[in-house]
Design an enzyme around this catalytic site. Sequence first.
Site, PDB file in Angstrom:
ATOM      1  N   SER A 142       0.837  -1.379  -0.136  1.00  0.00           N
ATOM      2  CA  SER A 142       0.044  -0.001   0.006  1.00  0.00           C
ATOM      3  C   SER A 142       0.858   1.382   0.029  1.00  0.00           C
ATOM      4  O   SER A 142       1.927   1.045   0.516  1.00  0.00           O
ATOM      5  CB  SER A 142      -0.875  -0.075   1.217  1.00  0.00           C
ATOM      6  OG  SER A 142      -1.766   1.379   1.505  1.00  0.00           O
ATOM      7  N   TYR A 155      -0.956   0.069  10.325  1.00  0.00           N
ATOM      8  CA  TYR A 155      -1.471  -0.520   8.970  1.00  0.00           C
ATOM      9  C   TYR A 155      -0.380  -0.431   8.318  1.00  0.00           C
ATOM     10  O   TYR A 155       0.243  -1.215   7.466  1.00  0.00           O
ATOM     11  CB  TYR A 155      -2.812  -0.133   8.490  1.00  0.00           C
ATOM     12  CG  TYR A 155      -3.013  -0.414   7.073  1.00  0.00           C
ATOM     13  CD1 TYR A 155      -3.253  -1.596   6.768  1.00  0.00           C
ATOM     14  CD2 TYR A 155      -2.864   0.513   5.843  1.00  0.00           C
ATOM     15  CE1 TYR A 155      -3.498  -1.993   5.408  1.00  0.00           C
ATOM     16  CE2 TYR A 155      -3.233   0.205   4.629  1.00  0.00           C
ATOM     17  CZ  TYR A 155      -3.331  -1.034   4.526  1.00  0.00           C
ATOM     18  OH  TYR A 155      -3.678  -1.468   3.119  1.00  0.00           O
TER      19      TYR A 155
HETATM   20  N1  LIG Z   1      -8.708  -1.075  -1.655  1.00  0.00           N
HETATM   21  C1  LIG Z   1      -7.834  -0.241  -1.630  1.00  0.00           C
HETATM   22  O1  LIG Z   1      -7.968   1.064  -2.157  1.00  0.00           O
HETATM   23  C2  LIG Z   1      -6.451  -0.778  -1.347  1.00  0.00           C
HETATM   24  C3  LIG Z   1      -5.344   0.377  -1.402  1.00  0.00           C
HETATM   25  C4  LIG Z   1      -4.146  -0.234  -0.986  1.00  0.00           C
HETATM   26  C5  LIG Z   1      -3.989  -1.149  -0.692  1.00  0.00           C
HETATM   27  N2  LIG Z   1      -4.403  -2.304  -0.680  1.00  0.00           N
HETATM   28  C6  LIG Z   1      -4.332  -3.697  -0.412  1.00  0.00           C
HETATM   29  O2  LIG Z   1      -4.803  -4.379  -1.142  1.00  0.00           O
HETATM   30  C7  LIG Z   1      -5.123  -5.656  -0.763  1.00  0.00           C
HETATM   31  C8  LIG Z   1      -6.673  -6.081  -1.080  1.00  0.00           C
HETATM   32  O3  LIG Z   1      -7.483  -5.168  -0.755  1.00  0.00           O
HETATM   33  P1  LIG Z   1      -9.144  -4.861  -1.313  1.00  0.00           P
HETATM   34  O4  LIG Z   1      -9.416  -3.843  -0.226  1.00  0.00           O
HETATM   35  O5  LIG Z   1      -9.132  -4.578  -2.705  1.00  0.00           O
HETATM   36  O6  LIG Z   1      -9.570  -6.213  -0.850  1.00  0.00           O
HETATM   37  P2  LIG Z   1     -10.076  -7.290  -1.785  1.00  0.00           P
HETATM   38  O7  LIG Z   1     -11.391  -6.795  -2.567  1.00  0.00           O
HETATM   39  O8  LIG Z   1      -9.219  -7.777  -2.617  1.00  0.00           O
HETATM   40  O9  LIG Z   1     -10.901  -8.549  -1.120  1.00  0.00           O
HETATM   41  C9  LIG Z   1      -9.715  -9.461   0.006  1.00  0.00           C
HETATM   42  C10 LIG Z   1     -10.547 -10.504   0.203  1.00  0.00           C
HETATM   43  O10 LIG Z   1      -9.889 -11.155   1.342  1.00  0.00           O
HETATM   44  C11 LIG Z   1     -10.697 -11.976   2.050  1.00  0.00           C
HETATM   45  N3  LIG Z   1     -10.323 -12.284   3.284  1.00  0.00           N
HETATM   46  C12 LIG Z   1     -10.201 -11.042   4.219  1.00  0.00           C
HETATM   47  N4  LIG Z   1      -9.701 -11.659   5.222  1.00  0.00           N
HETATM   48  C13 LIG Z   1      -9.437 -13.077   5.001  1.00  0.00           C
HETATM   49  C14 LIG Z   1      -8.839 -14.066   5.998  1.00  0.00           C
HETATM   50  N5  LIG Z   1      -8.622 -13.910   7.267  1.00  0.00           N
HETATM   51  N6  LIG Z   1      -9.031 -15.329   5.483  1.00  0.00           N
HETATM   52  C15 LIG Z   1      -9.289 -15.556   4.026  1.00  0.00           C
HETATM   53  N7  LIG Z   1      -9.911 -14.652   3.229  1.00  0.00           N
HETATM   54  C16 LIG Z   1      -9.931 -13.176   3.809  1.00  0.00           C
HETATM   55  C17 LIG Z   1     -12.058 -11.315   1.907  1.00  0.00           C
HETATM   56  O11 LIG Z   1     -13.244 -12.113   2.179  1.00  0.00           O
HETATM   57  C18 LIG Z   1     -11.809 -10.584   0.389  1.00  0.00           C
HETATM   58  O12 LIG Z   1     -12.662 -11.419  -0.547  1.00  0.00           O
HETATM   59  C19 LIG Z   1      -4.966  -5.663   0.734  1.00  0.00           C
HETATM   60  O13 LIG Z   1      -3.528  -6.106   0.957  1.00  0.00           O
HETATM   61  C20 LIG Z   1      -5.116  -4.193   0.940  1.00  0.00           C
HETATM   62  O14 LIG Z   1      -4.428  -3.723   2.112  1.00  0.00           O
HETATM   63  C21 LIG Z   1      -5.859  -2.007  -0.995  1.00  0.00           C
END
Ligand SMILES: NC(=O)c1ccc[n+]([C@@H]2O[C@H](COP(=O)([O-])OP(=O)(O)OC[C@H]3O[C@@H](n4cnc5c(N)ncnc54)[C@H](O)[C@@H]3O)[C@@H](O)[C@H]2O)c1
Length: 264
Positions: A142, A155
């Site tokens: 991130s 985080y």
């Molecule tokens: N969304 C953003 O804007 C953003 C920005 C920067 C970084 N990130 C990072 O990107 C990655 C994906 O984020 P996202 O928000 O797009 O999520 P995502 O939509 O990819 O969903 C993550 C999935 O992980 C699953 N999950 C969560 N905890 C779990 C667990 N303990 N065991 C099994 N499955 C689990 C959830 O059910 C979900 O389907 C994360 O590492 C996040 O920190 C996200």
Amino acid sequence: MNTSLSKVALITGGAGLGIGHGISEALAAAGWNLVITDRNPERGAALAHRLSKDGVKVEVVTVDITAPEAPTQAVEAALKCFGRLDGLVNNVGVGLVKKAGEVTDEEFQTLFNVDFLAAFRFVRAALPALINAQGAIVNIGSVHARLAAPQYALYAATKSALDAFTRGLAVDYGAQGIRANIVHPGLVASPQNGPLLTKLGVDPETWIKEFTSTKQCLPDLVTAREVGELVAFLLSKNARSITGQSIYIDGGTTTLLWNRTEKL
Ligand SMILES: NC(=O)c1ccc[n+]([C@@H]2O[C@H](COP(=O)([O-])OP(=O)(O)OC[C@H]3O[C@@H](n4cnc5c(N)ncnc54)[C@H](O)[C@@H]3O)[C@@H](O)[C@H]2O)c1
């Protein structure tokens, strides 16, 4: 057992609505067979149904990735279904928006278990198969790994830990043919943004407009599919000389010294 010559990637949280979904779609479009872990079986099954076409096969492993046995289960599923594992994408990550002084031990532990410990365990479980296939690892970090924001200290610490871990992997396993890189997304357009921002008491449309016009160089939010395409490139042989790198995909958020609309 299907011993198809197509490459196989394991994506944690690959059935997520946001980045996980973008990564799964991009890799399927590039012809990879997929093993997706998610704790939500319905979403996993729906994604598998949608992506299983044009010769692409998708295996869903329903696990909580923090369970100690989850990584081995997922790697074994890849070897049983496809006979190989060429790519690992550690995508799952949860947030924590709180000042450090207010974070409990339990919250700290949950955060580090999901965002760091699980990624380490998936790497450890996947390494023998990845070495065998001369594969690659992509971790999802991130922008918080580089820049500080209010209430994100913990985080940010998990993502910085993942950043350093990725470089260490590149050093330790490069000689055995393994590449490891980390992709750091900025704010990504996702169906989850609306409800989340509403819960935080702001109007999603206004807030996002303000964010892109002041906190990014570029006017549009990054899409999950764009993150997925970058991951697909890093896993591909076209990236055969790229390892140990932290790559930011953030519309220029980490390029700005201060708000773009500030004059001085
Ligand atoms: N969304 C953003 O804007 C953003 C920005 C920067 C970084 N990130 C990072 O990107 C990655 C994906 O984020 P996202 O928000 O797009 O999520 P995502 O939509 O990819 O969903 C993550 C999935 O992980 C699953 N999950 C969560 N905890 C779990 C667990 N303990 N065991 C099994 N499955 C689990 C959830 O059910 C979900 O389907 C994360 O590492 C996040 O920190 C996200």
